[in-house]
Design an enzyme around this catalytic site. Sequence first.
Site, PDB file in Angstrom:
ATOM      1  N   GLU A  11     -43.477 -12.811 -77.639  1.00 48.68           N
ATOM      2  CA  GLU A  11     -43.651 -11.763 -76.814  1.00 48.68           C
ATOM      3  C   GLU A  11     -43.141  -9.898 -78.018  1.00 48.68           C
ATOM      4  OE1 GLU A  11     -42.445 -12.737 -73.107  1.00 48.68           O
ATOM      5  OE2 GLU A  11     -41.602 -14.661 -73.915  1.00 48.68           O
ATOM      6  N   SER A 191     -44.149 -14.730 -70.509  1.00 51.67           N
ATOM      7  CA  SER A 191     -44.595 -14.032 -70.488  1.00 51.67           C
ATOM      8  C   SER A 191     -46.316 -14.593 -70.521  1.00 51.67           C
ATOM      9  CB  SER A 191     -44.850 -12.917 -71.608  1.00 51.67           C
ATOM     10  OG  SER A 191     -44.643 -11.636 -71.300  1.00 51.67           O
ATOM     11  N   GLU A 221     -46.096 -28.313 -64.513  1.00 55.21           N
ATOM     12  CA  GLU A 221     -45.327 -27.831 -62.745  1.00 55.21           C
ATOM     13  C   GLU A 221     -46.328 -27.937 -61.449  1.00 55.21           C
ATOM     14  OE1 GLU A 221     -42.386 -24.301 -63.607  1.00 55.21           O
ATOM     15  OE2 GLU A 221     -44.295 -24.240 -62.666  1.00 55.21           O
ATOM     16  N   VAL A 225     -51.228 -24.697 -54.328  1.00 56.86           N
ATOM     17  CA  VAL A 225     -52.611 -24.270 -53.978  1.00 56.86           C
ATOM     18  C   VAL A 225     -52.165 -24.038 -52.084  1.00 56.86           C
ATOM     19  CG1 VAL A 225     -54.572 -25.079 -53.524  1.00 56.86           C
ATOM     20  CG2 VAL A 225     -53.945 -26.795 -54.709  1.00 56.86           C
ATOM     21  N   GLY A 226     -52.852 -22.600 -52.429  1.00 60.00           N
ATOM     22  CA  GLY A 226     -53.225 -21.636 -51.472  1.00 60.00           C
ATOM     23  C   GLY A 226     -51.608 -20.869 -51.139  1.00 60.00           C
ATOM     24  N   ALA A 227     -50.484 -21.093 -52.010  1.00 60.55           N
ATOM     25  CA  ALA A 227     -49.644 -20.285 -51.815  1.00 60.55           C
ATOM     26  C   ALA A 227     -49.255 -19.464 -52.451  1.00 60.55           C
ATOM     27  CB  ALA A 227     -48.314 -21.492 -52.390  1.00 60.55           C
ATOM     28  N   SER A 332     -43.472  -1.999 -64.949  1.00 61.68           N
ATOM     29  CA  SER A 332     -43.544  -3.337 -64.534  1.00 61.68           C
ATOM     30  C   SER A 332     -43.179  -3.616 -63.165  1.00 61.68           C
ATOM     31  CB  SER A 332     -42.950  -3.860 -65.017  1.00 61.68           C
ATOM     32  OG  SER A 332     -43.437  -3.733 -66.986  1.00 61.68           O
TER      33      SER A 332
END
Length: 364
Positions: A11, A191, A221, A225-227, A332
């Site tokens: 980074e 990042s 993790e 889905v859909g969150a 940012s």
Amino acid sequence: MALVFGGASTEHGVSCLTAASIAAAIDPDRYEVVGIGITTEGLWVHVPVDEITALGAEGDELPSVSPHHPECHLLRRADGPRLVTVDAGTIRDETPIDVAFSLLHGPFGEDGTIQGMFEMLGVRYVGSGVAASANGMDKHLMKTAFADAGLPVGPYTVITPADWENHPDEARGRVEALGFPVFVKPARGGSSVGISRVTRREELDDALIEARRHDPKIVVEAGFVGARELECAVLGSFEGPPRASAISEIVMHTNDGFYDFESKYNPAEGAMELVVPAHLSEETTEALRRLAVWAFTAMGCEGLARVDCFLTAENELFVNEINTMPGMTEFSGYPKMWQAAGMPYRELVTELIELGLRRPLGLR
């Protein structure tokens, strides 16, 4: 004060962009700034402030610290810390350092390493201390601390080097038990470098190999889905509890909906949108802000942090990650959330520096 940027992590370029924005926003009437650039090879060099503010991306190429500057070192003297500049092996000058603002992202900077050096040298600094930085960098330790504090954490599994070398099938089985899609991440990266979204078993090994290129320890993790993906900026306080900002929402307009490195730093036209403030009910907004402050406090953070959460279709909130040194360019998410809460960028930078100047030395 010293601005420390660059570094030996992947980074590096992101840190340079952050340094350019911060340097331009610092009030020159209040602070005398010296620049410490760390090259990708780990060399410390003294960089003039005007060169820091001029750093910027050229097309898809992120900026980097040039090694063609005088070498420098931080030293502890009897009357306080000093930045020592060395030219051709000779000490050229010494500058007193009241506070350091480390803008290093990722390993060897955001992970407690440079914070430990500051502590040893008696340098006050902006941001979290050694333990909070180290635990915040390691997604496994972070989630363990969150769960121990009673925060809602989504399903995940950890694959250590020993797991992958000695029991790869068992490790794959634990991932499959999460259900697809999953996100495969280097445990100590940032990042979104090295992260893959995996939708079927056949993609898993390639994703693990890619993540292991950046870190031998992997966190996998379950995908929500859909969150909705929501963020909150938390800022320390001179007196009283930490403060929470307005909420932002990351809205992806691509097929995979994956907020990866390119989406963050080289976004295609219309690929993603950061909605600030997020369109949420007052009740959900306040619940998320409380959750963010809770996460900040549970980790023992100081100064600043960004807390990333998921809001499911069932209106449940989960804490996903905390970032103890979030991106701090003017564009940012962290500064944007504070701007939406009424704090301009320059005022935010000043507040962070003052928090660093007022922090006590030693154990606290």
